[in-house]
Design an enzyme around this catalytic site. Sequence first.
Site, PDB file in Angstrom:
ATOM      1  N   HIS A  25      57.511   5.279  56.383  1.00 37.88           N
ATOM      2  CA  HIS A  25      57.768   6.072  57.596  1.00 37.88           C
ATOM      3  C   HIS A  25      56.430   6.654  58.055  1.00 37.88           C
ATOM      4  CE1 HIS A  25      59.308   9.585  59.863  1.00 37.88           C
ATOM      5  NE2 HIS A  25      60.474   8.969  59.900  1.00 37.88           N
TER       6      HIS A  25
ATOM      7  N   ASP B 293      58.244   9.543  48.369  1.00 34.15           N
ATOM      8  CA  ASP B 293      58.947  10.034  49.551  1.00 34.15           C
ATOM      9  C   ASP B 293      60.426   9.719  49.365  1.00 34.15           C
ATOM     10  OD1 ASP B 293      60.215  10.325  51.954  1.00 34.15           O
ATOM     11  OD2 ASP B 293      58.739   9.206  53.145  1.00 34.15           O
TER      12      ASP B 293
ATOM     13  N   CYS C  52      60.369   4.963  63.376  1.00 29.72           N
ATOM     14  CA  CYS C  52      59.149   5.630  62.879  1.00 29.72           C
ATOM     15  C   CYS C  52      58.497   4.800  61.779  1.00 29.72           C
ATOM     16  CB  CYS C  52      59.441   7.042  62.365  1.00 29.72           C
ATOM     17  SG  CYS C  52      59.969   8.141  63.656  1.00 29.72           S
TER      18      CYS C  52
HETATM   19  N1  PLP Z   1      60.220   9.568  55.202  1.00 24.65           N
HETATM   20  C1  PLP Z   1      61.265   8.758  55.357  1.00 24.65           C
HETATM   21  C2  PLP Z   1      61.433   7.565  54.459  1.00 24.65           C
HETATM   22  C3  PLP Z   1      62.221   9.050  56.329  1.00 24.65           C
HETATM   23  O1  PLP Z   1      63.266   8.249  56.487  1.00 24.65           O
HETATM   24  C4  PLP Z   1      62.043  10.190  57.148  1.00 24.65           C
HETATM   25  C5  PLP Z   1      62.979  10.482  58.237  1.00 24.65           C
HETATM   26  O2  PLP Z   1      63.700   9.626  58.710  1.00 24.65           O
HETATM   27  C6  PLP Z   1      60.931  10.995  56.936  1.00 24.65           C
HETATM   28  C7  PLP Z   1      60.029  10.644  55.955  1.00 24.65           C
HETATM   29  C8  PLP Z   1      60.702  12.218  57.748  1.00 24.65           C
HETATM   30  O3  PLP Z   1      61.713  13.159  57.487  1.00 24.65           O
HETATM   31  P1  PLP Z   1      61.810  14.503  58.300  1.00 24.65           P
HETATM   32  O4  PLP Z   1      61.821  14.122  59.739  1.00 24.65           O
HETATM   33  O5  PLP Z   1      63.100  15.119  57.853  1.00 24.65           O
HETATM   34  O6  PLP Z   1      60.635  15.332  57.952  1.00 24.65           O
END
Ligand code: PLP
Length: 406
Positions: free
Chosen positions: A123, A200, A364
């Site tokens: 992401h 993550d 994203c």
């Molecule tokens: N990392 C991953 C794998 C995600 O799916 C997401 C959100 O979809 C994020 C990071 C970012 O999360 P947040 O927007 O809750 O900070």
Amino acid sequence: MSIDIQKIRNDFPILNQTIHGKPLVYLDNAATTQTPQQVIDAISDVYTKYNSNIHRGVHHLSNVCTEAHEQSRIKVQQFINAKHSHEVIFTRGTTEAINLLSFSFGETFLKAGDEVIVSNLEHHSNIVPWQLLETRLGIKLRVIPITDEGELEMDEFKKLLSDKTKLVAVAHVSNALGTINPIKEIIDLCHAQNTPVMIDGAQAIQHIKVDVQELDCDFYVFSGHKLYGPTGIGALYGKEEWLNKMHPYQGGGEMIQTVSFEGTTFNELPFKFEAGTPDYNGAVGLGVAIDYVNEIGLETIANYEHELLEYATEKLLTIPGLKIYGTAKNKCSVVSFLVNDIHPYDMGMMLDKMGIAVRTGHHCAQPLMQRYNIPGTVRASFAIYNTREEVDQLVEGVTRIAQIFA
Ligand code: PLP
């Protein structure tokens, strides 16, 4: 074990509505899960019964609120089996947790020429903070390639690992493909050469039992709003020995011990990393969301969602021209697809008219879309309250749209 999904659905008032005259089919759970009444009530209770700024008060309400906030930290600690509750830092979510880590770890441990490894399926939240360090500190970001199926190329990873590698930061589960990465293997490989690892867990915490001590990861991050909790709250787990050495992230509020114009000393963990008034309301909601998940049982949730995923995959593949992106052997809860050359936005907008909420676009994860040379996908993602009937509705909807475009 059989579960009463209707009973669970009744806990989620938002599900009981029509969209464009059709019953809502909510399949956008990887973006955010819905919130059960128990969590909504807990948040409402904060404001109606004991709202008060925490930690600094001597009065009753402040003590009650502080206690509720710190109890939630213990719930998170137990949920991920951290050794100490002070290894749990509350953040606004995964993104802030990674930014905290990249800033503080970067300031403390990284210098020009050092390398951080991420993967091609991350992401943006686990790419851009490290790119900022490339600009600020002159570090180099290295990328683990992926196979056509959406699995990490582990042999390539082993080649990337070197004495220049100062941190490896990878997703536990890919938000766009659903791939479950072999994080234990990654952690063991890294630790063999004393390289710390950040996982993550934004897409894993709600589907997979996480035990940070067993995994032995150095850092693990996640968001509350993907775990049936409120938005604006999440956590960074970090091993005490790392967190104690790391520079603070933001200054002010509870993160200090003493302040004078001659110099400031910092508070102990976890407060050193929690500047300003924390989102105690969100923390309380997150704690109750964890109670909710524990009550059903993560294993029960995972098994049920896996059945849904298999059912959806099988049914979707009967649609002529439909291609699934992400066919890893180990997957959870996400099915990403395209049908012929129908643009994902068109598909998403037409499904919306049928009351079906899916996510469309790059999720994203633009470097991942570039890897497949596609503009994006349509993504259906499942949670404990979804049903086979909803999958049928999705499949029916996609079939109809495909026929219209044909
Ligand atoms: N990392 C991953 C794998 C995600 O799916 C997401 C959100 O979809 C994020 C990071 C970012 O999360 P947040 O927007 O809750 O900070």
